[in-house]
Design a protein around this motif. Structure first.
Motif, PDB file in Angstrom:
ATOM      1  N   ASP A   2       0.859  -1.179   0.000  1.00 20.29           N
ATOM      2  CA  ASP A   2       0.000   0.000   0.000  1.00 20.29           C
ATOM      3  C   ASP A   2       0.895   1.229   0.000  1.00 20.29           C
ATOM      4  O   ASP A   2       1.778   1.341   0.852  1.00 20.29           O
ATOM      5  CB  ASP A   2      -0.878  -0.044   1.267  1.00 20.29           C
ATOM      6  CG  ASP A   2      -1.791   1.164   1.390  1.00 20.29           C
ATOM      7  OD1 ASP A   2      -2.235   1.689   0.359  1.00 20.29           O
ATOM      8  OD2 ASP A   2      -2.048   1.563   2.535  1.00 20.29           O
ATOM      9  N   ILE A   3       0.708   2.113  -0.971  1.00 16.45           N
ATOM     10  CA  ILE A   3       1.481   3.364  -1.038  1.00 16.45           C
ATOM     11  C   ILE A   3       0.545   4.503  -0.723  1.00 16.45           C
ATOM     12  O   ILE A   3      -0.506   4.637  -1.358  1.00 16.45           O
ATOM     13  CB  ILE A   3       2.117   3.564  -2.423  1.00 16.45           C
ATOM     14  CG1 ILE A   3       3.115   2.445  -2.721  1.00 16.45           C
ATOM     15  CG2 ILE A   3       2.788   4.927  -2.503  1.00 16.45           C
ATOM     16  CD1 ILE A   3       3.703   2.488  -4.116  1.00 16.45           C
ATOM     17  N   ARG A   4       0.941   5.323   0.255  1.00 18.73           N
ATOM     18  CA  ARG A   4       0.103   6.477   0.602  1.00 18.73           C
ATOM     19  C   ARG A   4       0.971   7.637   1.083  1.00 18.73           C
ATOM     20  O   ARG A   4       2.074   7.435   1.585  1.00 18.73           O
ATOM     21  CB  ARG A   4      -0.953   6.101   1.606  1.00 18.73           C
ATOM     22  CG  ARG A   4      -0.465   5.580   2.921  1.00 18.73           C
ATOM     23  CD  ARG A   4      -1.669   5.196   3.824  1.00 18.73           C
ATOM     24  NE  ARG A   4      -1.218   4.777   5.118  1.00 18.73           N
ATOM     25  CZ  ARG A   4      -1.030   3.514   5.498  1.00 18.73           C
ATOM     26  NH1 ARG A   4      -1.264   2.531   4.653  1.00 18.73           N
ATOM     27  NH2 ARG A   4      -0.625   3.226   6.715  1.00 18.73           N
ATOM     28  N   PRO A   5       0.453   8.857   0.940  1.00 22.49           N
ATOM     29  CA  PRO A   5       1.218  10.029   1.377  1.00 22.49           C
ATOM     30  C   PRO A   5       1.314  10.107   2.903  1.00 22.49           C
ATOM     31  O   PRO A   5       0.346   9.805   3.608  1.00 22.49           O
ATOM     32  CB  PRO A   5       0.427  11.217   0.834  1.00 22.49           C
ATOM     33  CG  PRO A   5      -0.834  10.689   0.281  1.00 22.49           C
ATOM     34  CD  PRO A   5      -0.805   9.200   0.297  1.00 22.49           C
ATOM     35  N   ALA A   6       2.467  10.507   3.380  1.00 19.97           N
ATOM     36  CA  ALA A   6       2.632  10.763   4.812  1.00 19.97           C
ATOM     37  C   ALA A   6       1.939  12.078   5.131  1.00 19.97           C
ATOM     38  O   ALA A   6       2.127  13.077   4.441  1.00 19.97           O
ATOM     39  CB  ALA A   6       4.113  10.848   5.167  1.00 19.97           C
ATOM     40  N   ARG A   7       1.122  12.070   6.171  1.00 23.67           N
ATOM     41  CA  ARG A   7       0.385  13.274   6.553  1.00 23.67           C
ATOM     42  C   ARG A   7       0.669  13.699   7.988  1.00 23.67           C
ATOM     43  O   ARG A   7       0.289  14.786   8.396  1.00 23.67           O
ATOM     44  CB  ARG A   7      -1.107  13.041   6.374  1.00 23.67           C
ATOM     45  CG  ARG A   7      -1.482  12.670   4.946  1.00 23.67           C
ATOM     46  CD  ARG A   7      -2.953  12.923   4.667  1.00 23.67           C
ATOM     47  NE  ARG A   7      -3.384  12.377   3.399  1.00 23.67           N
ATOM     48  CZ  ARG A   7      -3.135  12.913   2.210  1.00 23.67           C
ATOM     49  NH1 ARG A   7      -2.423  13.995   2.114  1.00 23.67           N
ATOM     50  NH2 ARG A   7      -3.599  12.358   1.104  1.00 23.67           N
ATOM     51  N   GLU A  11       3.900   9.343  11.231  1.00 25.37           N
ATOM     52  CA  GLU A  11       4.182   8.495  10.067  1.00 25.37           C
ATOM     53  C   GLU A  11       5.632   8.652   9.615  1.00 25.37           C
ATOM     54  O   GLU A  11       6.288   7.666   9.266  1.00 25.37           O
ATOM     55  CB  GLU A  11       3.244   8.842   8.914  1.00 25.37           C
ATOM     56  CG  GLU A  11       1.809   8.420   9.145  1.00 25.37           C
ATOM     57  CD  GLU A  11       0.899   8.955   8.065  1.00 25.37           C
ATOM     58  OE1 GLU A  11       0.274   8.119   7.379  1.00 25.37           O
ATOM     59  OE2 GLU A  11       0.806  10.182   7.900  1.00 25.37           O
ATOM     60  N   LEU A  40       5.740   9.842  -0.090  1.00 26.88           N
ATOM     61  CA  LEU A  40       4.894   8.672  -0.228  1.00 26.88           C
ATOM     62  C   LEU A  40       5.609   7.518   0.465  1.00 26.88           C
ATOM     63  O   LEU A  40       6.810   7.315   0.265  1.00 26.88           O
ATOM     64  CB  LEU A  40       4.671   8.326  -1.704  1.00 26.88           C
ATOM     65  CG  LEU A  40       4.043   9.426  -2.559  1.00 26.88           C
ATOM     66  CD1 LEU A  40       3.991   8.980  -4.018  1.00 26.88           C
ATOM     67  CD2 LEU A  40       2.663   9.781  -2.053  1.00 26.88           C
ATOM     68  N   ALA A  42       5.564   3.347   1.284  1.00 29.88           N
ATOM     69  CA  ALA A  42       5.048   2.027   0.921  1.00 29.88           C
ATOM     70  C   ALA A  42       5.011   1.165   2.178  1.00 29.88           C
ATOM     71  O   ALA A  42       5.988   1.111   2.931  1.00 29.88           O
ATOM     72  CB  ALA A  42       5.939   1.378  -0.125  1.00 29.88           C
ATOM     73  N   TYR A  43       3.878   0.521   2.396  1.00 29.27           N
ATOM     74  CA  TYR A  43       3.681  -0.337   3.564  1.00 29.27           C
ATOM     75  C   TYR A  43       3.417  -1.772   3.109  1.00 29.27           C
ATOM     76  O   TYR A  43       2.694  -2.003   2.144  1.00 29.27           O
ATOM     77  CB  TYR A  43       2.482   0.127   4.386  1.00 29.27           C
ATOM     78  CG  TYR A  43       2.632   1.499   4.982  1.00 29.27           C
ATOM     79  CD1 TYR A  43       3.132   1.664   6.272  1.00 29.27           C
ATOM     80  CD2 TYR A  43       2.272   2.635   4.268  1.00 29.27           C
ATOM     81  CE1 TYR A  43       3.273   2.923   6.838  1.00 29.27           C
ATOM     82  CE2 TYR A  43       2.409   3.899   4.822  1.00 29.27           C
ATOM     83  CZ  TYR A  43       2.913   4.037   6.103  1.00 29.27           C
ATOM     84  OH  TYR A  43       3.054   5.288   6.651  1.00 29.27           O
ATOM     85  N   ALA A  89       4.324   6.158  -8.613  1.00 27.81           N
ATOM     86  CA  ALA A  89       3.306   6.844  -7.801  1.00 27.81           C
ATOM     87  C   ALA A  89       3.625   8.327  -7.670  1.00 27.81           C
ATOM     88  O   ALA A  89       2.717   9.172  -7.721  1.00 27.81           O
ATOM     89  CB  ALA A  89       3.205   6.186  -6.426  1.00 27.81           C
ATOM     90  N   GLU A  93       1.384  11.464  -9.048  1.00 23.20           N
ATOM     91  CA  GLU A  93       1.044  12.605  -8.191  1.00 23.20           C
ATOM     92  C   GLU A  93       1.505  13.910  -8.837  1.00 23.20           C
ATOM     93  O   GLU A  93       0.779  14.910  -8.808  1.00 23.20           O
ATOM     94  CB  GLU A  93       1.672  12.439  -6.800  1.00 23.20           C
ATOM     95  CG  GLU A  93       1.346  13.547  -5.837  1.00 23.20           C
ATOM     96  CD  GLU A  93      -0.130  13.688  -5.485  1.00 23.20           C
ATOM     97  OE1 GLU A  93      -0.541  14.801  -5.108  1.00 23.20           O
ATOM     98  OE2 GLU A  93      -0.876  12.699  -5.590  1.00 23.20           O
TER      99      GLU A  93
END
Length: 137
Positions: A2-7, A11, A40, A42-43, A89, A93
């Motif tokens: 799962d790839i998501r932006p650090a907010r 994180e 971004l 990746a987990y 990714a 973006e």
């Protein structure tokens, strides 16, 4: 994966094993608060195993481009396409933010990085020399 932006700072601190050194909370806050800065992560199974950071660069006569600032994948997860996926990714973006392109500086002998970026669609635009100024406080 799962790839998501650090907010959040949490994180970024949780991903510090992917950085060159320890993450600092104050620098993490500043990074997250800076317009055009993006990381971004990746987990795999909820654990950070890769990251890519990008910085939007804007110029009055060129518009906005994305600089891929740093890419890192945990050694145990390398050679599985995570670096390519993170790079792609970030490019996606960048496109969604209206950037006209994306670039990265790479040491000419860094075969792993060159292969990763090539697999993600990067083209060699020629040799350049990077110069730096150390700033002391």
């Amino acid at each position: 994966m799962d790839i998501r932006p650090a907010r959040t700072v949490a994180e970024l601190l949780a991903a510090e094993a992917l950085f060159d050194g320890p993450a600092r909370a104050d620098w993490s806050e500043r990074f997250l608060a800076s317009p055009g800065h993006l990381m971004l992560i990746a987990y795999v199974d909820g654990v950070p195993v890769g990251m890519v950071s990008g910085i939007e660069m804007v110029h009055p006569d060129k518009g906005t481009e994305m600089c891929l600032y740093e890419l890192s994948v945990d050694e145990a997860h390398r050679r599985r396409g995570l670096g390519r996926a993170l790079t792609e990714a970030l490019a996606t973006e960048a496109e969604s933010r209206g950037c006209y392109g994306m670039w990265v500086g790479v040491d000419t002998d860094n075969e792993a990085a060159l292969a990763t970026y090539g697999a993600a669609g990067a083209r060699d635009e020629g040799v350049f020399r990077m110069l730096g100024w150390p700033v002391t406080r």
